[in-house]
Design a protein around this motif. Structure first.
Motif, PDB file in Angstrom:
ATOM      1  N   SER A 318      -6.744 -26.888   0.730  1.00 47.07           N
ATOM      2  CA  SER A 318      -7.813 -27.534   0.815  1.00 47.07           C
ATOM      3  C   SER A 318      -7.663 -28.779   1.903  1.00 47.07           C
ATOM      4  O   SER A 318      -8.283 -29.124   2.760  1.00 47.07           O
ATOM      5  CB  SER A 318      -8.086 -28.225  -0.420  1.00 47.07           C
ATOM      6  OG  SER A 318      -8.604 -27.386  -1.493  1.00 47.07           O
ATOM      7  N   ILE A 321      -7.672 -26.872   5.331  1.00 48.97           N
ATOM      8  CA  ILE A 321      -9.052 -26.966   6.010  1.00 48.97           C
ATOM      9  C   ILE A 321      -9.764 -28.094   6.382  1.00 48.97           C
ATOM     10  O   ILE A 321     -10.422 -28.013   7.292  1.00 48.97           O
ATOM     11  CB  ILE A 321      -9.881 -25.981   4.603  1.00 48.97           C
ATOM     12  CG1 ILE A 321      -9.204 -24.523   4.680  1.00 48.97           C
ATOM     13  CG2 ILE A 321     -11.274 -25.876   5.060  1.00 48.97           C
ATOM     14  CD1 ILE A 321      -9.473 -23.692   5.924  1.00 48.97           C
ATOM     15  N   PRO A 327      -9.455 -21.240   8.931  1.00 49.82           N
ATOM     16  CA  PRO A 327      -9.186 -20.474   7.815  1.00 49.82           C
ATOM     17  C   PRO A 327      -8.334 -19.328   7.992  1.00 49.82           C
ATOM     18  O   PRO A 327      -7.223 -19.062   7.201  1.00 49.82           O
ATOM     19  CB  PRO A 327     -10.487 -19.989   7.221  1.00 49.82           C
ATOM     20  CG  PRO A 327     -11.469 -20.651   7.954  1.00 49.82           C
ATOM     21  CD  PRO A 327     -11.016 -21.159   9.127  1.00 49.82           C
ATOM     22  N   SER A 340     -11.540 -14.670   3.924  1.00 51.02           N
ATOM     23  CA  SER A 340     -12.362 -15.100   2.976  1.00 51.02           C
ATOM     24  C   SER A 340     -11.876 -15.379   1.470  1.00 51.02           C
ATOM     25  O   SER A 340     -12.375 -16.294   0.698  1.00 51.02           O
ATOM     26  CB  SER A 340     -13.360 -14.051   2.768  1.00 51.02           C
ATOM     27  OG  SER A 340     -12.537 -12.516   2.252  1.00 51.02           O
ATOM     28  N   THR A 342      -9.244 -16.846   0.751  1.00 50.14           N
ATOM     29  CA  THR A 342      -8.615 -18.121   0.722  1.00 50.14           C
ATOM     30  C   THR A 342      -9.606 -19.204   0.671  1.00 50.14           C
ATOM     31  O   THR A 342      -9.639 -20.144  -0.053  1.00 50.14           O
ATOM     32  CB  THR A 342      -7.893 -18.313   2.213  1.00 50.14           C
ATOM     33  OG1 THR A 342      -6.806 -17.294   2.388  1.00 50.14           O
ATOM     34  CG2 THR A 342      -7.223 -19.795   2.215  1.00 50.14           C
ATOM     35  N   LEU A 343     -10.593 -18.957   1.401  1.00 55.15           N
ATOM     36  CA  LEU A 343     -11.726 -19.774   1.450  1.00 55.15           C
ATOM     37  C   LEU A 343     -12.418 -19.799   0.064  1.00 55.15           C
ATOM     38  O   LEU A 343     -13.179 -20.816  -0.485  1.00 55.15           O
ATOM     39  CB  LEU A 343     -13.038 -19.313   2.441  1.00 55.15           C
ATOM     40  CG  LEU A 343     -12.518 -19.920   3.897  1.00 55.15           C
ATOM     41  CD1 LEU A 343     -13.520 -19.140   5.050  1.00 55.15           C
ATOM     42  CD2 LEU A 343     -12.398 -21.328   4.067  1.00 55.15           C
ATOM     43  N   LYS A 344     -12.447 -18.789  -0.589  1.00 55.56           N
ATOM     44  CA  LYS A 344     -13.320 -18.731  -1.910  1.00 55.56           C
ATOM     45  C   LYS A 344     -12.341 -19.381  -3.104  1.00 55.56           C
ATOM     46  O   LYS A 344     -12.914 -20.031  -3.796  1.00 55.56           O
ATOM     47  CB  LYS A 344     -13.438 -17.149  -2.192  1.00 55.56           C
ATOM     48  CG  LYS A 344     -14.163 -17.026  -3.902  1.00 55.56           C
ATOM     49  CD  LYS A 344     -14.342 -15.493  -3.874  1.00 55.56           C
ATOM     50  CE  LYS A 344     -15.051 -15.287  -5.380  1.00 55.56           C
ATOM     51  NZ  LYS A 344     -15.221 -13.652  -5.545  1.00 55.56           N
ATOM     52  N   THR A 347      -9.565 -23.361  -1.619  1.00 57.55           N
ATOM     53  CA  THR A 347     -10.102 -24.524  -0.812  1.00 57.55           C
ATOM     54  C   THR A 347     -11.165 -25.436  -1.607  1.00 57.55           C
ATOM     55  O   THR A 347     -11.739 -24.716  -2.575  1.00 57.55           O
ATOM     56  CB  THR A 347     -10.883 -24.259   0.481  1.00 57.55           C
ATOM     57  OG1 THR A 347     -11.747 -23.399   0.246  1.00 57.55           O
ATOM     58  CG2 THR A 347      -9.910 -23.612   1.259  1.00 57.55           C
TER      59      THR A 347
END
Length: 420
Positions: A318, A321, A327, A340, A342-344, A347
């Motif tokens: 986090s 980002i 990402p 994706s 990682t972002l879901k 973060t």
């Protein structure tokens, strides 16, 4: 630099294992102090330590039963999965046997699986029932591939609903306060790596000095501390193929690791490439539960909200980002194959980012102004005067470009491009 001697004994009152240690400037003094300490410790009967055994399903009486199929499936999966994963499979399937184990595989119906989930939900809660259903669904999917049954009767069974645990992370100020509190602890460099790289706990505890090139500020993930099928810790390989990765370190992190290397030197000898970077007093790898206790104690000393050690990985992602790191780069640093994911999962949106998103309606709904451009004033004399001035400027530029030499036109074009 000092030398440390460690003694372990059993408390004669409580029966619990305890440790005592001594530290002296030289090795000879430490050995003498340790011998003196051993003479003061209570004498107790040594018992053979308990040894864990690998969980297993009992033999199946009926070769056509679901029980017999699950044994066959486990033997098939054992060669492909990690020992800790195999252990999870066995433990998850054990409660299936009392309910459906004796049923012939070909006769298991959808409603039988529904009844199983109902029983497990009552006995083990929604998470336990959902985990068991997931593994059983995997096994029956293989039964379809082997053409033992026509359909997977567990495929469309819905998992019990569970309340999702909110992922908690620290703000930059909280993370900095934790590191400040942990600065004098011998595991301080481990916490620095956890927050700066997002490495998994097992990767940190299995890190060798040969995995780090301090000159080029580069760290390579080659090992992972994992549990075998019996639950014992051992040095294994990273969790996934993407887990084999290189991580570049910041200069200040490298300085901390260099200092840690000096402190880990013994008798003037720097630790070798095959030695662990973070060790217990015994010289072996740090136990996971010891790290958790140390981390929890430091968190309380810093007066911070309690989060799991694994949440430091969430915090690292986090923070990256938040600082504008792409990402895909964050996913590569954490060892994820898919950005994706990682972002879901990894973060978190901080409160100040939520405040920045709370735009006034006048700004949010202003369609006339493009991002980065000034909004036009409302219609009236001021706006008309500005438009007239722009028209005069446009005409003057046209006349200039008609009569100016090539070098002047090129200079004007370059000037316009430099201000875009």
């Amino acid at each position: 630099m000092s030398y440390r001697g460690l003694a372990s004994y059993s408390d004669p009152v409580t029966g619990q294992r305890k440790r005592r240690s001594v530290s002296r400037p030289t090795q000879a003094e430490a050995e003498r102090a340790l011998r003196t300490l051993l003479q003061t410790l209570p004498e107790t009967d040594w018992r053979k330590p308990r040894t864990a055994t690998c969980p297993a399903l009992p033999p199946a009486p009926d070769p056509a039963s679901l029980h017999a199929f699950l044994l066959r499936w486990l033997a098939y999966k054992e060669r492909d999965v990690r020992p800790s994963t195999y252990r999870l499979y066995v433990v998850a399937l054990q409660p299936v046997l009392p309910v459906l184990g004796s049923r012939p595989l070909a006769e298991v119906q959808v409603l039988d699986i529904e009844e199983l989930v109902k029983v497990l939900h009552h006995e083990r809660g929604p998470q336990g029932a959902g985990r068991c259903l997931h593994i059983l669904r995997m096994a029956l999917r293989q039964a379809v591939r082997w053409q033992l049954v026509p359909v997977n009767v567990a495929q469309d069974i819905r998992k019990p609903k569970t309340s999702r645990r909110e992922t908690l992370v620290w703000t930059p100020a909280q993370a900095a306060r934790f590191l400040q509190t942990a600065r004098e602890h011998r595991l301080y460099p481990l916490f620095v790596l956890a927050l700066s790289t997002g490495m998994r706990r097992g990767e940190l505890l299995a890190l060798h000095w040969g995995d780090v090139d301090l000159a080029s500020r580069e760290l390579t993930i080659r090992h992972n501390l994992v549990k075998d099928a019996a639950g014992h810790y051992e040095i294994g390989t990273p969790k996934t193929d993407a887990g084999h990765r290189r991580i570049l370190l910041a200069e200040d992190v490298t300085v901390i690791l260099r200092e840690h290397r000096k402190l880990e030197s013994r008798a003037g000898r720097a630790p070798g490439p095959d030695e662990l970077m973070f060790t217990a007093a015994s010289g072996n790898h740090v136990q996971g539960r010891h790290l958790d206790r140390t981390y929890q104690s430091l968190t309380e000393q810093a007066g911070l909200p309690g989060i799991r050690f694994h949440d430091l990985r969430h915090t690292a992602a986090s923070l990256l980002i938040r600082r504008g790191v792409p990402p895909k780069v964050v996913a590569d640093r954490l060892g994820h194959a898919d950005a994706s994911f990682t972002l879901k999962v990894y973060t978190h949106v901080y409160d100040d980012q939520r405040v920045a998103a709370a735009l006034p309606l006048s700004e949010l709904l202003n369609t006339a102004a493009a991002p980065g451009a000034a909004a036009l004033p409302p219609a009236g004399p001021e706006r008309q005067a500005g438009m007239d001035a722009l028209k005069e400027l446009h005409g003057a530029l046209g006349r200039f470009l008609e009569n100016a030499p090539d070098w002047a036109r090129k200079s004007l074009t370059g000037l316009i491009r430099s201000t875009e």
